[in-house]
Motif scaffolding. Structure first.
Motif, PDB file in Angstrom:
ATOM      1  N   THR A 161       0.827  -1.199   0.000  1.00  0.00           N
ATOM      2  CA  THR A 161       0.000   0.000   0.000  1.00  0.00           C
ATOM      3  C   THR A 161       0.869   1.260   0.000  1.00  0.00           C
ATOM      4  OG1 THR A 161      -0.071   0.191   2.421  1.00  0.00           O
ATOM      5  CG2 THR A 161      -1.707  -1.256   1.369  1.00  0.00           C
ATOM      6  N   PRO A 162       0.276   2.419  -0.281  1.00  0.00           N
ATOM      7  CA  PRO A 162       1.039   3.665  -0.211  1.00  0.00           C
ATOM      8  C   PRO A 162       1.618   3.920   1.181  1.00  0.00           C
ATOM      9  CG  PRO A 162      -1.002   4.010  -1.420  1.00  0.00           C
ATOM     10  CD  PRO A 162      -1.088   2.635  -0.821  1.00  0.00           C
ATOM     11  N   GLU A 163       0.948   3.389   2.199  1.00  0.00           N
ATOM     12  CA  GLU A 163       1.392   3.629   3.571  1.00  0.00           C
ATOM     13  C   GLU A 163       2.636   2.828   3.944  1.00  0.00           C
ATOM     14  OE1 GLU A 163      -2.393   5.121   2.892  1.00  0.00           O
ATOM     15  OE2 GLU A 163      -1.847   2.987   2.733  1.00  0.00           O
ATOM     16  N   ASN A 164       2.821   1.655   3.308  1.00  0.00           N
ATOM     17  CA  ASN A 164       3.974   0.832   3.702  1.00  0.00           C
ATOM     18  C   ASN A 164       4.927   0.518   2.558  1.00  0.00           C
ATOM     19  OD1 ASN A 164       2.789  -1.150   2.125  1.00  0.00           O
ATOM     20  ND2 ASN A 164       2.307  -2.527   3.803  1.00  0.00           N
ATOM     21  N   VAL A 165       4.728   1.141   1.396  1.00  0.00           N
ATOM     22  CA  VAL A 165       5.555   0.805   0.237  1.00  0.00           C
ATOM     23  C   VAL A 165       7.046   1.020   0.506  1.00  0.00           C
ATOM     24  CG1 VAL A 165       5.427   3.111  -0.810  1.00  0.00           C
ATOM     25  CG2 VAL A 165       5.746   1.080  -2.266  1.00  0.00           C
TER      26      VAL A 165
END
Length: 385
Positions: free
Chosen positions: A126-130
């Motif tokens: 996800t954008p949060e954990n990329v």
């Protein structure tokens, strides 16, 4: 530590840890006392513990063909002796590492059913954990006809998902995509001769060739497989490791995952590119196209092209020795979850989603009826005129 289930997805959570040395005894007050150390050393130890910092947790997505040994690979990494069982969709486990004043956790997500459930990978990346994701692609040496196809599919799938996220981030003027790509180039080395040819996604990736034992005594095919898989991994800036149940190879696998999950320095003694001298173990900065060489000449003219000229040269030679299986169009599985996932008539198991689906079906049917009435009226008008 508890896993975070994905809504609507069967998730099994298991705890694990990378093999580590035993820690000091912990007293009831929370103070650690090492009886082999003097007073001041123990005081210093507890001051460090009191100021411990939480490092960025890593997310490890493990993918590959069905039955390729993904669960076994995870168990080897975590040092778990738990008997493996078929994974339904996503299965969660984790490993922790406490080093002086730093505590780190690696969250493992195993994706089942090969490429059939590939869209669930988007739930994990996800954008949060990329910025803290590692992708592990497990290919099965015991099913050589699918090795190249599996590796190539997931290398491309990872790249596509990353680009989707990067595009959204850049639209918001985020500098993260450029930072991740810069990090990847820095780790490989700005002066690496192959850097301009590599297709870097920005996400650290590892290709694990599992069940290497099948090639025992077959050096000719082993070399072809090794060079082909090295080429694919290097092309996409991924590391590659061959592994089996051998304890030495298991320790190498753990070392590589400790490097990616916990930034533990990698010992150069593990590096090897010759499959006849031991299991292949290469990170992208330690390999080079020149050493991999060119693919074997091939007389196959009717192989299935990937649409990529560079990859096709290797695929033609690989398919000639390891012919791909003919795919039979059958149901994915009898698993109840997958039936719900793919058969809309049975519903999705969520009342809100099922209600919305019924509403859309009714709207579509109404549209069809209205269209039919308009068509009939037009035909009647034409006849009357």
């Amino acid at each position: 530590m508890e896993g975070t289930p994905v809504e609507g997805t069967p998730v099994a959570a298991t705890a694990g840890a990378f093999p580590t040395t035993p820690s000091s005894a912990v007293q009831g007050s929370g103070v650690k006392v090492d009886v082999t150390k003097d007073l001041w050393t123990n005081i210093l130890l507890n001051v460090k513990e009191a100021t411990a910092t939480e490092a960025v947790d890593q997310t490890v997505l493990v993918v590959g063909a069905k039955g390729s040994g993904k669960s076994t690979v995870i168990n080897r990494i975590l040092g778990s002796t738990t008997k493996t069982k078929p994974t339904t969709a996503l299965e969660y486990s984790f490993g922790k590492r406490d080093d002086r004043n730093v505590s780190q956790t690696a969250h493992f997500w195993e994706l089942a059913q090969g490429s059939d459930l590939s869209q669930l990978a988007d739930v994990v990346i996800t954008p949060e954990n990329v910025h803290s994701v590692v992708v592990v692609i497990v290919v099965d040496c015991n099913d050589m006809s699918t090795m190249m196809e599996t590796a190539l599919y997931w290398l491309k799938r990872t790249d596509r998902r990353t680009q989707e996220i990067f595009q959204k981030m850049r639209a918001k003027n985020s500098a993260t995509p450029d930072k991740l790509l810069a990090r990847a180039k820095r780790l490989i080395g700005e002066d690496h001769p192959d850097l301009s040819r590599m297709r870097l996604s920005g996400i650290p990736t590892v290709v694990v060739c599992n069940r290497l034992d099948v090639f025992k005594g077959d050096s000719t095919r082993l070399k072809l497989m090794a060079r082909t898989m090295r080429y694919l991994a290097h092309l996409y800036g991924a590391s590659i490791i061959f592994t089996s149940e051998n304890s030495v190879e298991v320790s190498k696998l753990r070392a590589l995952m400790n490097y990616y999950a916990f930034q533990v320095p990698l010992e150069s003694r593990f590096v090897n590119s010759d499959p006849e001298r031991g299991s292949v173990f290469l990170t992208p900065e330690r390999d080079i196209f020149r050493d991999i060489g060119d693919p074997n000449s091939s007389n196959m003219a009717d192989f299935k092209s990937t649409g990529d000229a560079d990859v096709d040269r290797w695929k033609a030679a690989f398919d000639e020795v390891f012919p791909p299986k003919k795919v039979v169009d059958t149901k994915l599985t009898d698993d109840p979850f997958l039936k719900k996932l793919y058969d809309a008539n049975d519903g999705f198991g969520e009342s809100a989603i099922d209600s919305m689906r019924r509403q859309k079906d009714e709207e579509l049917e109404q549209y069809r009826r209205n269209s039919s009435k308009k068509s009939d009226k037009k035909d009647k008008d034409e006849k009357d005129s």
